[in-house]
Write a protein that holds these residues in place. Structure first.
Motif, mmCIF file in Angstrom:
data_model
loop_
_atom_site.group_PDB
_atom_site.id
_atom_site.type_symbol
_atom_site.label_atom_id
_atom_site.label_comp_id
_atom_site.label_asym_id
_atom_site.label_seq_id
_atom_site.Cartn_x
_atom_site.Cartn_y
_atom_site.Cartn_z
ATOM 1 N N MET A 1 25.818 46.964 46.426
ATOM 2 C CA MET A 1 27.118 47.460 46.844
ATOM 3 C C MET A 1 27.811 46.478 47.779
ATOM 4 S SD MET A 1 27.855 50.219 45.327
ATOM 5 C CE MET A 1 29.254 50.708 46.335
ATOM 6 N N TRP A 2 27.023 45.783 48.615
ATOM 7 C CA TRP A 2 27.607 44.721 49.446
ATOM 8 C C TRP A 2 28.324 43.705 48.554
ATOM 9 C CZ3 TRP A 2 24.690 42.775 54.337
ATOM 10 C CH2 TRP A 2 24.258 43.868 55.087
ATOM 11 N N ALA A 3 27.591 43.243 47.543
ATOM 12 C CA ALA A 3 28.170 42.259 46.625
ATOM 13 C C ALA A 3 29.383 42.833 45.908
ATOM 14 C CB ALA A 3 27.114 41.814 45.613
ATOM 15 N N ALA A 4 29.322 44.131 45.555
ATOM 16 C CA ALA A 4 30.443 44.760 44.853
ATOM 17 C C ALA A 4 31.683 44.803 45.735
ATOM 18 C CB ALA A 4 30.057 46.169 44.412
ATOM 19 N N VAL A 5 31.498 45.050 47.033
ATOM 20 C CA VAL A 5 32.643 45.086 47.951
ATOM 21 C C VAL A 5 33.282 43.700 48.053
ATOM 22 C CG1 VAL A 5 33.333 45.410 50.360
ATOM 23 C CG2 VAL A 5 31.794 47.059 49.271
ATOM 24 N N ILE A 6 32.453 42.665 48.252
ATOM 25 C CA ILE A 6 32.982 41.305 48.369
ATOM 26 C C ILE A 6 33.652 40.873 47.070
ATOM 27 C CG2 ILE A 6 32.410 38.889 48.762
ATOM 28 C CD1 ILE A 6 32.204 40.537 51.256
ATOM 29 N N LEU A 7 32.940 41.043 45.955
ATOM 30 C CA LEU A 7 33.499 40.632 44.662
ATOM 31 C C LEU A 7 34.710 41.471 44.293
ATOM 32 C CD1 LEU A 7 30.207 40.042 42.622
ATOM 33 C CD2 LEU A 7 31.718 38.318 43.641
ATOM 34 N N GLY A 8 34.692 42.746 44.669
ATOM 35 C CA GLY A 8 35.858 43.593 44.414
ATOM 36 C C GLY A 8 37.073 43.104 45.171
ATOM 37 N N GLY A 9 36.862 42.721 46.435
ATOM 38 C CA GLY A 9 37.973 42.162 47.203
ATOM 39 C C GLY A 9 38.496 40.890 46.587
ATOM 40 N N MET A 10 37.588 40.015 46.144
ATOM 41 C CA MET A 10 38.014 38.768 45.504
ATOM 42 C C MET A 10 38.765 39.051 44.209
ATOM 43 S SD MET A 10 34.611 36.430 46.188
ATOM 44 C CE MET A 10 35.354 34.938 45.498
ATOM 45 N N ALA A 11 38.320 40.066 43.471
ATOM 46 C CA ALA A 11 39.007 40.419 42.223
ATOM 47 C C ALA A 11 40.416 40.931 42.511
ATOM 48 C CB ALA A 11 38.199 41.480 41.466
ATOM 49 N N VAL A 12 40.549 41.758 43.559
ATOM 50 C CA VAL A 12 41.882 42.243 43.942
ATOM 51 C C VAL A 12 42.787 41.070 44.309
ATOM 52 C CG1 VAL A 12 43.146 43.553 45.689
ATOM 53 C CG2 VAL A 12 41.083 44.514 44.669
ATOM 54 N N GLY A 13 42.243 40.135 45.100
ATOM 55 C CA GLY A 13 43.029 38.961 45.473
ATOM 56 C C GLY A 13 43.411 38.110 44.286
ATOM 57 N N LEU A 14 42.491 37.947 43.352
ATOM 58 C CA LEU A 14 42.771 37.141 42.162
ATOM 59 C C LEU A 14 43.846 37.791 41.300
ATOM 60 C CD1 LEU A 14 42.077 34.707 40.389
ATOM 61 C CD2 LEU A 14 40.269 36.091 39.327
ATOM 62 N N ILE A 15 43.785 39.125 41.170
ATOM 63 C CA ILE A 15 44.795 39.818 40.364
ATOM 64 C C ILE A 15 46.178 39.656 40.989
ATOM 65 C CG2 ILE A 15 45.595 42.093 39.619
ATOM 66 C CD1 ILE A 15 42.636 42.897 39.366
ATOM 67 N N GLY A 16 46.256 39.873 42.314
ATOM 68 C CA GLY A 16 47.556 39.740 42.977
ATOM 69 C C GLY A 16 48.118 38.342 42.890
ATOM 70 N N SER A 17 47.263 37.346 43.126
ATOM 71 C CA SER A 17 47.746 35.960 43.068
ATOM 72 C C SER A 17 48.088 35.540 41.642
ATOM 73 C CB SER A 17 46.692 35.015 43.659
ATOM 74 O OG SER A 17 45.451 35.120 42.956
ATOM 75 N N THR A 18 47.322 36.014 40.660
ATOM 76 C CA THR A 18 47.613 35.680 39.266
ATOM 77 C C THR A 18 48.967 36.232 38.840
ATOM 78 O OG1 THR A 18 45.252 35.646 38.693
ATOM 79 C CG2 THR A 18 46.813 35.903 36.892
ATOM 80 N N LEU A 19 49.241 37.480 39.200
ATOM 81 C CA LEU A 19 50.532 38.074 38.859
ATOM 82 C C LEU A 19 51.680 37.309 39.513
ATOM 83 C CD1 LEU A 19 49.658 41.882 39.159
ATOM 84 C CD2 LEU A 19 49.987 40.557 37.064
ATOM 85 N N SER A 20 51.474 36.922 40.763
ATOM 86 C CA SER A 20 52.519 36.190 41.476
ATOM 87 C C SER A 20 52.737 34.811 40.865
ATOM 88 C CB SER A 20 52.151 36.060 42.951
ATOM 89 O OG SER A 20 53.206 35.488 43.689
ATOM 90 N N VAL A 21 51.648 34.114 40.559
ATOM 91 C CA VAL A 21 51.751 32.774 39.972
ATOM 92 C C VAL A 21 52.435 32.831 38.614
ATOM 93 C CG1 VAL A 21 50.374 30.929 38.936
ATOM 94 C CG2 VAL A 21 49.866 31.704 41.243
ATOM 95 N N ARG A 22 52.071 33.806 37.800
ATOM 96 C CA ARG A 22 52.700 33.926 36.487
ATOM 97 C C ARG A 22 54.188 34.222 36.612
ATOM 98 N NH1 ARG A 22 48.590 37.383 32.553
ATOM 99 N NH2 ARG A 22 46.999 35.748 32.335
#
Length: 302
Positions: free
Chosen positions: A274-295
């Motif tokens: 779950m620790w890893a899921a929280v960190i990776l989940g945060g990174m996934a949220v950041g990647l989605i937001g930045s990807t949408l903005s970049v596109r």
């Protein structure tokens, strides 16, 4: 080698932008941290309640209270029946005198109360442990119905009702957590989207020059994607720190303050997965937001 150089370049640029716009980035990191913290709180509560529920389910117990006028014959008959039923894993007879001693042990402040009464009001009982293969709700109910009609039986009580109610509560907690956490995650994606947009606008001249000299998409867009992932990862890390602080200094200490809860060994913090899921989940949220903005803002030359 080229790939490594690209990755290092993107990471370096992302770190520079994180520090350069630290106040704005702090907002997005905080938003992600709050959303993951809320999700983590609900996950911690539901997982611990599930552990408690599993422990109760492994010890499904039926208590058969005998009538005051039930004699030795009714007791022997009940014992023979319980020994012959495959649904019964084990059982223990609690006499009226044993019930009094148990009452005094559980409530030491009231240990003189039974001595003030003319007679013992506590009934004798059988405590029955249900066999593992017969612990489904329907099987337990059928066993209770069989016990209720036996001679000398006054009342039958079983804890499966509490298990079913706790299961419903856990489902409600999990659903509420997903709803609130999901809404906050959407807000986090939107926040990162706007933060990256501001970063893109602030580097318009640099991006134009990079395009003129033939820079690849990886060199142009990569730093923004990595920046979003770093924001999400940092938000996840902050959420874990807050979660552990709440768990250690509030939940455990609050439970320890209740005299009836002599042990909280069943309490557990989030697992390493779950620790890893929280960190990776945060990174996934950041990647989605930045990807949408970049596109959106780098689809055409700026």
């Amino acid at each position: 080698m080229r790939l490594l150089n690209t990755v290092l370049y993107c990471l370096e640029e992302a770190l520079v932008e994180l520090w350069r716009n630290r106040l704005v980035n702090l907002v997005s990191i905080s938003t992600i941290a709050v959303s993951l913290f809320i999700l983590g709180i609900f996950a911690t509560i539901s997982s611990n309640l599930n552990s408690l529920l599993a422990g109760w389910s492994d010890r499904v117990q039926i208590t058969v209270y005998m009538k005051d006028d039930a004699g030795l014959a009714e007791r022997k008959e009940s014992e023979e029946l319980l020994l012959s039923w495959v649904e019964v894993e084990s059982f223990k007879f609690i006499s009226k005198e044993d019930a009094v001693q148990r009452f005094k042990a559980y409530f030491p402040d009231l240990d003189t109360l039974p001595n003030l009464l003319d007679s013992n009001p506590l009934p004798a009982s059988f405590e029955i442990q249900v066999a593992p293969d017969h612990r489904s709700p329907e099987q337990v109910r059928r066993l209770v119905e069989r016990l209720e009609g036996k001679p000398g039986v006054e009342e039958v009580d079983y804890d499966l009702l509490w298990i079913e109610r706790l299961t419903t509560i856990i489902d409600l907690i999990r659903a509420l957590g997903f709803f609130i956490g999901g809404a906050l995650i959407v807000a986090s994606v939107f926040t990162i989207f706007n933060v990256i947009k501001l970063t893109v606008y602030g580097r318009q001249d640099e991006i134009s020059i990079m395009r003129l000299v033939g820079a690849t998409h990886a060199y142009i867009r990569g730093p923004f994607l990595v920046e979003g992932m770093l924001q999400g990862g940092l938000g996840g890390g902050v959420a874990l720190v807050l979660l552990y602080a709440v768990y250690e200094y509030f939940i455990r200490r609050a439970l320890a303050s209740f005299s009836l809860l002599t042990s909280a060994e069943w309490l557990r913090f989030l697992s390493l997965e779950m620790w890893a899921a929280v960190i990776l989940g945060g990174m996934a949220v950041g990647l989605i937001g930045s990807t949408l903005s970049v596109r959106r803002f780098l689809s055409d030359p700026v």
